[in-house]
Design a protein around this motif. Structure first.
Motif, PDB file in Angstrom:
ATOM      1  N   GLY A 124     126.849  41.193  99.290  1.00 12.08           N
ATOM      2  CA  GLY A 124     127.452  40.599  98.102  1.00 12.08           C
ATOM      3  C   GLY A 124     128.948  40.441  98.196  1.00 12.08           C
ATOM      4  O   GLY A 124     129.631  40.230  97.190  1.00 12.08           O
ATOM      5  N   GLY A 125     129.464  40.512  99.411  1.00 17.17           N
ATOM      6  CA  GLY A 125     130.919  40.476  99.590  1.00 17.17           C
ATOM      7  C   GLY A 125     131.560  39.185  99.121  1.00 17.17           C
ATOM      8  O   GLY A 125     132.711  39.188  98.672  1.00 17.17           O
ATOM      9  N   ASP A 126     130.842  38.058  99.230  1.00 21.10           N
ATOM     10  CA  ASP A 126     131.425  36.787  98.808  1.00 21.10           C
ATOM     11  C   ASP A 126     131.723  36.789  97.317  1.00 21.10           C
ATOM     12  O   ASP A 126     132.791  36.344  96.878  1.00 21.10           O
ATOM     13  N   VAL A 127     130.781  37.331  96.532  1.00 20.04           N
ATOM     14  CA  VAL A 127     130.972  37.388  95.082  1.00 20.04           C
ATOM     15  C   VAL A 127     132.100  38.349  94.720  1.00 20.04           C
ATOM     16  O   VAL A 127     132.937  38.062  93.861  1.00 20.04           O
ATOM     17  N   TYR A 157     140.774  34.413  98.165  1.00 20.09           N
ATOM     18  CA  TYR A 157     139.931  33.211  98.169  1.00 20.09           C
ATOM     19  C   TYR A 157     139.705  32.733  99.606  1.00 20.09           C
ATOM     20  O   TYR A 157     138.607  32.332  99.992  1.00 20.09           O
ATOM     21  N   LYS A 158     140.760  32.792 100.390  1.00 21.81           N
ATOM     22  CA  LYS A 158     140.678  32.350 101.779  1.00 21.81           C
ATOM     23  C   LYS A 158     139.669  33.186 102.559  1.00 21.81           C
ATOM     24  O   LYS A 158     138.916  32.664 103.391  1.00 21.81           O
ATOM     25  N   ARG A 159     139.624  34.490 102.295  1.00 23.55           N
ATOM     26  CA  ARG A 159     138.678  35.361 102.999  1.00 23.55           C
ATOM     27  C   ARG A 159     137.231  35.025 102.638  1.00 23.55           C
ATOM     28  O   ARG A 159     136.329  35.209 103.461  1.00 23.55           O
ATOM     29  N   VAL A 160     136.986  34.567 101.418  1.00 25.17           N
ATOM     30  CA  VAL A 160     135.623  34.180 101.052  1.00 25.17           C
ATOM     31  C   VAL A 160     135.106  33.121 102.010  1.00 25.17           C
ATOM     32  O   VAL A 160     134.006  33.229 102.570  1.00 25.17           O
ATOM     33  N   ALA A 161     135.911  32.078 102.214  1.00 26.21           N
ATOM     34  CA  ALA A 161     135.498  30.978 103.086  1.00 26.21           C
ATOM     35  C   ALA A 161     135.417  31.396 104.542  1.00 26.21           C
ATOM     36  O   ALA A 161     134.552  30.922 105.285  1.00 26.21           O
ATOM     37  N   ASP A 166     128.803  30.392 104.764  1.00 24.74           N
ATOM     38  CA  ASP A 166     127.560  29.829 104.234  1.00 24.74           C
ATOM     39  C   ASP A 166     127.355  30.140 102.757  1.00 24.74           C
ATOM     40  O   ASP A 166     126.339  29.760 102.178  1.00 24.74           O
ATOM     41  N   SER A 167     128.286  30.822 102.156  1.00 22.87           N
ATOM     42  CA  SER A 167     128.170  31.170 100.746  1.00 22.87           C
ATOM     43  C   SER A 167     128.305  29.924  99.865  1.00 22.87           C
ATOM     44  O   SER A 167     129.093  29.023 100.164  1.00 22.87           O
ATOM     45  N   PRO A 168     127.577  29.866  98.761  1.00 25.98           N
ATOM     46  CA  PRO A 168     127.754  28.745  97.820  1.00 25.98           C
ATOM     47  C   PRO A 168     129.133  28.743  97.171  1.00 25.98           C
ATOM     48  O   PRO A 168     129.527  27.751  96.559  1.00 25.98           O
ATOM     49  N   LEU A 169     129.865  29.835  97.336  1.00 30.47           N
ATOM     50  CA  LEU A 169     131.221  29.928  96.786  1.00 30.47           C
ATOM     51  C   LEU A 169     132.290  29.499  97.786  1.00 30.47           C
ATOM     52  O   LEU A 169     133.465  29.379  97.428  1.00 30.47           O
ATOM     53  N   ALA A 170     131.913  29.258  99.033  1.00 34.24           N
ATOM     54  CA  ALA A 170     132.883  29.040 100.102  1.00 34.24           C
ATOM     55  C   ALA A 170     133.765  27.819  99.850  1.00 34.24           C
ATOM     56  O   ALA A 170     134.996  27.873 100.016  1.00 34.24           O
ATOM     57  N   ALA A 171     133.163  26.695  99.489  1.00 35.65           N
ATOM     58  CA  ALA A 171     133.943  25.470  99.311  1.00 35.65           C
ATOM     59  C   ALA A 171     134.952  25.603  98.183  1.00 35.65           C
ATOM     60  O   ALA A 171     136.129  25.246  98.329  1.00 35.65           O
ATOM     61  N   GLU A 172     134.498  26.138  97.059  1.00 27.84           N
ATOM     62  CA  GLU A 172     135.425  26.302  95.934  1.00 27.84           C
ATOM     63  C   GLU A 172     136.519  27.309  96.269  1.00 27.84           C
ATOM     64  O   GLU A 172     137.684  27.117  95.917  1.00 27.84           O
TER      65      GLU A 172
END
Length: 340
Positions: A124-127, A157-161, A166-172
């Motif tokens: 759940g790290g992306d969230v 935010y940069k670390r999410v991407a 592949d996270s659905p949050l990556a682009a945003e």
């Protein structure tokens, strides 16, 4: 300072999860870490010379900056800290300017407490990263914002991407990171004397690398369209100086954008910007006593406003465009004083 006009509510974040093991963390693509695990921290973490709270502090890792985990000892983790400082491996431009108040921090080896650490293997790290970044961004937009909150939001935010591509949050997340940096750099440049120059090439350009990377990585997405809209700032005039050349040119840029990204979230705003600038041109030509060009600009103002209403009838910008068109039809100045 409001960082961006588009900000949704922060994604809910659960309790911070600790890194389970070096093996679980995985490797960051494109970098050689000699078997170490990469991660970031979600809070200010002191780096000590030894795994002892009484030991000398040698550095500080702030949220979003990277560490390499090389050893564990009870509640302590041995790391190479701030390893991303001056690292251009993930940028498009190797001549990028330094960004953030800690741009000159020196990477250091030492020990940090094993808490608030998150890496590519965290469940759940992306969230969690996205939510943490959104919280820092919210703080940055408030009066008397904490120092460095915007830069920390940018990095998280940069670390999410980077960690969760592949996270659905990556682009945003990638766009939010790029947009925050863009808006901060834009404010910095606006304070320079050259910011008033009419021609764009006469003033420093805002760094485009991160926004262009969003467009390249997520083509056709709403975030690519948002990035393209931000990039228009570098083509705008610094000061119109009361001359129609600049708003005429800018009208063309916004119309072209609205044509290219007609289904994007910024198209209606772009078309409104074109309507407004043509309304300004009407006034400027009148001041120059060029009635013919003023009348032509007035006709174009009406045409653009009608196009805006037809394409985006439910948009606030359609109503705003109609207001500009009405004022022009009534002979009310759009630029300067409109008092008779």
């Amino acid at each position: 300072m409001r960082i961006s006009s588009m900000r949704c509510a922060a994604v809910g974040a659960g309790a911070m999860l600790l890194v389970a093991s070096v093996a679980a963390m995985g490797q960051k693509k494109g970098k050689d870490y000699d078997g170490t695990a990469i991660a970031t921290v979600l809070h200010d973490a002191n780096v000590y010379v030894a795994s002892d709270a009484e030991a000398q502090k040698i550095s500080l890792v702030t949220p979003g900056h990277e560490i390499q985990i090389v050893e564990r000892s009870g509640p302590w983790v041995k790391v190479f800290a701030n390893t991303d400082i001056n690292d251009d491996a993930n940028e498009d431009d190797r001549n990028k300017p330094e960004f953030g108040e800690d741009a000159n921090v020196t990477p250091a080896s030492g020990w940090i407490r094993d808490k608030g650490i998150l890496g590519p293997g965290t469940a759940g790290g992306d969230v969690i990263l996205f939510g943490s970044a959104a919280n820092f961004e919210d703080e940055a937009e408030r009066p008397h914002a904490p120092k460095g909150a915007a830069e920390e939001a940018h990095l998280l935010y940069k670390r999410v991407a980077e960690y969760f591509p592949d996270s659905p949050l990556a682009a945003e997340a990638a766009w939010r990171a790029a947009d925050i940096r863009w808006q901060l750099d834009k404010v910095d440049i606006s304070t320079l004397p050259s910011a008033k120059e009419q021609e764009a090439y006469l003033r420093p350009q805002i760094y485009e690398g991160e926004l262009k990377k969003v467009m390249k990585t997520y083509p056709g997405s709403e975030f690519a369209a948002r990035a393209a809209f931000d990039l228009l700032d570098n083509k705008m005039c610094g000061d119109w100086q009361g001359l129609p050349k600049c708003p005429e040119m800018e009208t063309g840029l916004y119309v072209k954008y609205a044509q290219q990204y007609g289904d994007g979230p910024k198209a209606a705003e772009a078309l409104y910007n074109a309507v407004y600038r043509q309304g300004v041109v009407v006034t400027m030509y009148l001041v120059q006593e060029d009635k013919k060009r003023s009348e032509e600009a007035a006709k174009r103002t009406q045409a653009l406003a009608m196009d805006l209403k037809a394409r985006y009838p439910k948009s606030e910008f359609a109503a705003r465009g109609a207001s500009i068109a009405f004022r022009v039809s009534q002979g009310i100045a759009i630029y300067g004083s409109d008092r008779d």
